[in-house]
Structures are given as structure tokens and as C-alpha cells.
Scaffold this motif. Structure first.
Motif, PDB file in Angstrom:
ATOM      1  N   THR A 186      23.972 -92.304  16.749  1.00 11.82           N
ATOM      2  CA  THR A 186      23.312 -91.189  16.064  1.00 11.82           C
ATOM      3  C   THR A 186      24.206 -89.975  16.125  1.00 11.82           C
ATOM      4  O   THR A 186      24.899 -89.751  17.117  1.00 11.82           O
ATOM      5  CB  THR A 186      21.922 -90.868  16.651  1.00 11.82           C
ATOM      6  OG1 THR A 186      21.270 -89.900  15.813  1.00 11.82           O
ATOM      7  CG2 THR A 186      22.003 -90.288  18.053  1.00 11.82           C
ATOM      8  N   GLU A 187      24.211 -89.222  15.020  1.00 11.24           N
ATOM      9  CA  GLU A 187      24.973 -87.979  15.028  1.00 11.24           C
ATOM     10  C   GLU A 187      24.183 -86.956  15.827  1.00 11.24           C
ATOM     11  O   GLU A 187      22.959 -86.975  15.830  1.00 11.24           O
ATOM     12  CB  GLU A 187      25.175 -87.488  13.593  1.00 11.24           C
ATOM     13  CG  GLU A 187      26.193 -86.363  13.510  1.00 11.24           C
ATOM     14  CD  GLU A 187      26.515 -85.985  12.063  1.00 11.24           C
ATOM     15  OE1 GLU A 187      27.052 -86.846  11.330  1.00 11.24           O
ATOM     16  OE2 GLU A 187      26.239 -84.841  11.684  1.00 11.24           O
ATOM     17  N   MET A 188      24.896 -86.093  16.528  1.00 16.37           N
ATOM     18  CA  MET A 188      24.224 -85.060  17.317  1.00 16.37           C
ATOM     19  C   MET A 188      24.490 -83.700  16.691  1.00 16.37           C
ATOM     20  O   MET A 188      25.630 -83.268  16.601  1.00 16.37           O
ATOM     21  CB  MET A 188      24.732 -85.078  18.753  1.00 16.37           C
ATOM     22  CG  MET A 188      24.477 -86.401  19.452  1.00 16.37           C
ATOM     23  SD  MET A 188      24.073 -86.189  21.188  1.00 16.37           S
ATOM     24  CE  MET A 188      25.661 -86.155  21.902  1.00 16.37           C
ATOM     25  N   SER A 189      23.433 -83.034  16.265  1.00 17.46           N
ATOM     26  CA  SER A 189      23.547 -81.699  15.676  1.00 17.46           C
ATOM     27  C   SER A 189      22.787 -80.696  16.525  1.00 17.46           C
ATOM     28  O   SER A 189      21.889 -81.079  17.294  1.00 17.46           O
ATOM     29  CB  SER A 189      22.965 -81.690  14.262  1.00 17.46           C
ATOM     30  OG  SER A 189      23.597 -82.672  13.476  1.00 17.46           O
ATOM     31  N   PHE A 190      23.103 -79.427  16.341  1.00 15.79           N
ATOM     32  CA  PHE A 190      22.486 -78.361  17.134  1.00 15.79           C
ATOM     33  C   PHE A 190      20.961 -78.505  17.184  1.00 15.79           C
ATOM     34  O   PHE A 190      20.309 -78.678  16.151  1.00 15.79           O
ATOM     35  CB  PHE A 190      22.846 -76.986  16.560  1.00 15.79           C
ATOM     36  CG  PHE A 190      22.120 -75.863  17.235  1.00 15.79           C
ATOM     37  CD1 PHE A 190      22.437 -75.492  18.539  1.00 15.79           C
ATOM     38  CD2 PHE A 190      21.092 -75.192  16.588  1.00 15.79           C
ATOM     39  CE1 PHE A 190      21.743 -74.467  19.179  1.00 15.79           C
ATOM     40  CE2 PHE A 190      20.395 -74.162  17.221  1.00 15.79           C
ATOM     41  CZ  PHE A 190      20.729 -73.810  18.518  1.00 15.79           C
ATOM     42  N   GLY A 191      20.420 -78.463  18.385  1.00 17.24           N
ATOM     43  CA  GLY A 191      18.967 -78.477  18.551  1.00 17.24           C
ATOM     44  C   GLY A 191      18.338 -79.856  18.564  1.00 17.24           C
ATOM     45  O   GLY A 191      17.143 -79.976  18.828  1.00 17.24           O
ATOM     46  N   ASP A 192      19.129 -80.900  18.295  1.00 15.13           N
ATOM     47  CA  ASP A 192      18.552 -82.243  18.324  1.00 15.13           C
ATOM     48  C   ASP A 192      18.191 -82.612  19.760  1.00 15.13           C
ATOM     49  O   ASP A 192      18.924 -82.287  20.702  1.00 15.13           O
ATOM     50  CB  ASP A 192      19.539 -83.296  17.784  1.00 15.13           C
ATOM     51  CG  ASP A 192      19.783 -83.172  16.294  1.00 15.13           C
ATOM     52  OD1 ASP A 192      19.141 -82.323  15.645  1.00 15.13           O
ATOM     53  OD2 ASP A 192      20.634 -83.933  15.777  1.00 15.13           O
TER      54      ASP A 192
END
Ligand code: GTQ
Length: 349
Positions: free
Chosen positions: A133-139
Motif C-alpha cells: 500500500t502507498e503511504m500518504s500523509f495522514g494515512d
């Protein structure tokens, strides 16, 4: 007699205590007041870590060691009242992890469960149980107990996220197992988005049988959680203690997303002043958006984006905001609820 008062000590009693100690016995009445307290008593203290300091120290660490050699390049946020314990609260762990461009944190697994809350990312990834899974801000991303996991950064910017683990709980039960895969990355067996499709669309595959206490969704994207809060704020139904506070759930049973760690996201509007609140679950708060002030008993703690604040058990808090503010938080509440220990108190007195 109040449970607070220990019986008076006498010379004869002390002699007796000294005599039985080598026989591995202890008189309950001499220690009872310290172990069965009328209210929670903890060495855990309120504390704040400023993100800018943690980030700078992690970049220094990156000059000293690679993610691969370190296995995980993490700075533990250790509660000053629990020095030497690697704990942020009595039951939980907190760290901030950094993966530099091109680096990998090699695949391993352990019986400790982990949450990630992404603080800064241009698009790094974590792989859990055969899916990336891609990790983006706030995930909010979950690594369940005993799931293989590895992290990587194929972007040009360093990635930072907060790690919340139940390390002290597993330690308490002497139930720690861990192993490395011997490979940087685990084999990917399912396409990205598979678990969200199966379990995150308000549907479940027909006949699905729950086989683990952890949510089968492992990425709760910030965009969706934040949007829910933004939609709901229109009603102005602010909880006096929390503003608008939502808990992350396991869609299979509606319970907490993780069996040992409860996670929440809350929005408080500009100018909010909360009613006092205290609970038995010591809580780690992470600033996401805006700025606020936490009054914790006699202390005043100002927080901004990505700062981390820990509030010990049964410490009364009051939130104040000068602008719209969003906080992520985690605690051991699911465990306390299962054991019938959780208590909270809202308002004054
Ligand atoms: O990313 O697997 O902060 O195993 C502590 C232990 C992170 C991880 C931590 C770990 C990890």
C-alpha cells in the motif's frame, strides 16, 4: 479504614518482614496501599515531542546507519517518567521511523501489532501480508500481529511516519516471537487495493468468516477519514469533550480496528474549548492539522502539526484551539474494555 492507610510499622513487625523476605514472602498489609490504589497512579508523565526536533535527529541518524542495517531506523519517543523502558505509556510504545530515498526496511514479522500514522511522504510504501500500500500523509496503516511486513521508499524525499506498537503489552505477557524473512521484500501475492476492495466498500465477500481480531483493511486513507469529519461538521454537533471524534473500526464486527490499540481521528473547530475529560486509557495524541493547546492537570502543552503529546491515565485534559485542528490518537482502550477496566469521566468534579 481507608485503603490508603498502611498499618503503622513497629520494630517487631519490621523484623518479621525482614525474616520472611529471604523466604520469598511479603506481608500484604505492608504494601497493599501501593499496589491497590484508590485511583490510577503511574510513573508515566505528560510530555510533548516537537516534530521538528524528532525529524532533525532522524536525519542525523540517517548519516549514521542505513534502514537496512538498523532493520528499522526509528527513534523511540520514550516517556521521561518511564526512562529506560522504551515505553511512551505503561502499556504502549511510540517511535518515529524514517526511510530515505531508495532504502528498504527488510521483511520481518513479530507478535507485536503495529500502527503507522504517516507524517511526511511523497509516496513510500509498506507491504503487509503479500499486499503493498502507498503511504500518504495522514494515512493510518495497520501491521497485524505475525504479518510479514517491509517498508520502502522509491521516491526522492525521505519518508517519516509514527509507529505505535503494543510492545509493552506483549512484554507483560511474555509472548514475544519475532523472525526475519531473510529477504528485503516479501513476495507480493495480491494487487494494491485488494483488501480495500474486499473489505473497505461497505461489503464483505459472501460467506466471509472472521479469522483474526484485526481489521482486514490495512490502510485507512486520510482523505476519506478527513472528508467524513468535514461532512459531519455541518451539523455543528460538537461533543463537549472531544469536538467531533471518530474511531477507526474493523468493518467485520464494528469493533476497534486493532485488538490491542484503539485509534481515533478528531476535528475541533476554531475557538473550541472542551469540557474536562479523563479516562483510564493513557493516550498518545498526534497533531495532524492546525494548532491547539492541551491542558493536562496543571500543565499547558501547545501542539502543532506532527507534534506528539502523551497524556497519562486519569489525567484530566482540556482542549483549546485557535484554529480548526485535527488530532489522531491511540491508546490501549480496546484491551481495557475487554477486561472491564475502562473508565472515563466527563465534565467537572
Ligand atoms: O516497522 O516493523 O518502531 O518492528 C518498532 C519495531 C517499527 C517495524 C518500530 C518494528 C517496527
Amino acid at each position: 479504614m481507608s485503603p490508603n492507610d498502611a498499618p503503622e510499622n513497629t520494630q517487631a513487625r519490621q523484623q518479621f518482614y525482614d525474616a520472611i523476605e529471604p523466604e520469598s514472602m511479603r506481608a500484604l498489609w505492608s504494601v497493599m496501599a501501593g499496589i491497590i490504589t484508590p485511583e490510577p497512579k503511574s510513573d508515566c508523565i505528560p510530555f510533548k515531542w516537537r516534530y521538528s526536533s524528532v525529524r532533525a535527529r532522524l536525519l542525523e541518524a540517517a548519516e549514521l546507519i542505513t534502514a537496512k542495517e538498523a532493520e528499522r531506523r526509528v527513534l523511540i519517543l520514550e516517556n521521561p517518567g518511564l526512562a529506560g523502558s522504551s515505553k511512551v505509556t505503561t502499556s504502549l510504545y511510540c517511535g518515529v521511523q524514517c526511510v530515505m530515498p531508495g532504502e528498504v526496511a527488510p521483511a520481518h514479522r513479530h507478535t507485536q501489532s503495529a500502527l503507522r500514522f504517516v507524517l511526511e511522504s511523497a509516496g513510500g510504501f509498506t507491504a503487509v501480508g503479500g499486499e503493498k500500500t502507498e503511504m500518504s500523509f495522514g494515512d493510518f496503516v495497520i501491521t497485524p500481529n505475525w504479518a510479514w511486513h517491509d517498508h520502502g521508499n522509491d521516491t526522492n524525499e525521505p519518508i517519516f511516519w509514527l509507529d505505535g506498537l503494543d510492545i509493552p503489552v506483549v512484554q507483560f505477557f511474555d509472548a514475544s516471537f519475532a523472525e526475519g524473512l531473510g529477504e528485503d521484500q516479501q513476495p507480493i501475492t495480491r494487487p494494491t487495493g485488494d483488501s480495500t476492495a474486499r473489505y473497505g466498500a461497505n461489503m464483505l465477500p459472501l460467506g466471509y468468516a472472521q479469522h483474526t481480531p484485526t481489521s482486514p483493511i490495512f490502510n485507512y486513507p486520510y482523505a476519506r477519514s478527513r472528508d467524513a469529519l468535514e461532512q459531519m461538521r455541518k451539523y455543528e454537533e460538537w461533543d463537549p469533550c472531544h469536538g467531533l471524534r471518530m474511531r477507526y473500526i474493523n468493518p467485520v464486527d464494528g469493533g476497534w480496528a486493532m485488538p490491542t490499540i484503539g485509534t481515533c481521528l478528531q476535528l475541533m473547530p476554531k475557538g473550541f474549548q472542551s469540557a474536562p475529560y479523563k479516562s483510564t486509557d493513557a493516550t498518545v495524541y498526534v497533531g495532524v492539522e492546525g494548532r491547539g493547546r492541551l491542558r493536562v492537570r496543571d500543565e499547558v502543552i501547545d501542539w502543532g502539526p506532527r507534534d506528539v503529546v502523551v497524556v497519562p491515565s486519569w489525567h484530566e485534559i482540556i482542549h483549546e484551539t485557535a484554529e480548526d485542528a485535527v488530532l489522531f490518537s491511540y491508546s490501549d482502550r480496546p484491551i481495557q474494555e475487554k477486561l472491564g477496566l475502562f473508565r472515563e469521566h466527563r465534565g467537572n468534579a
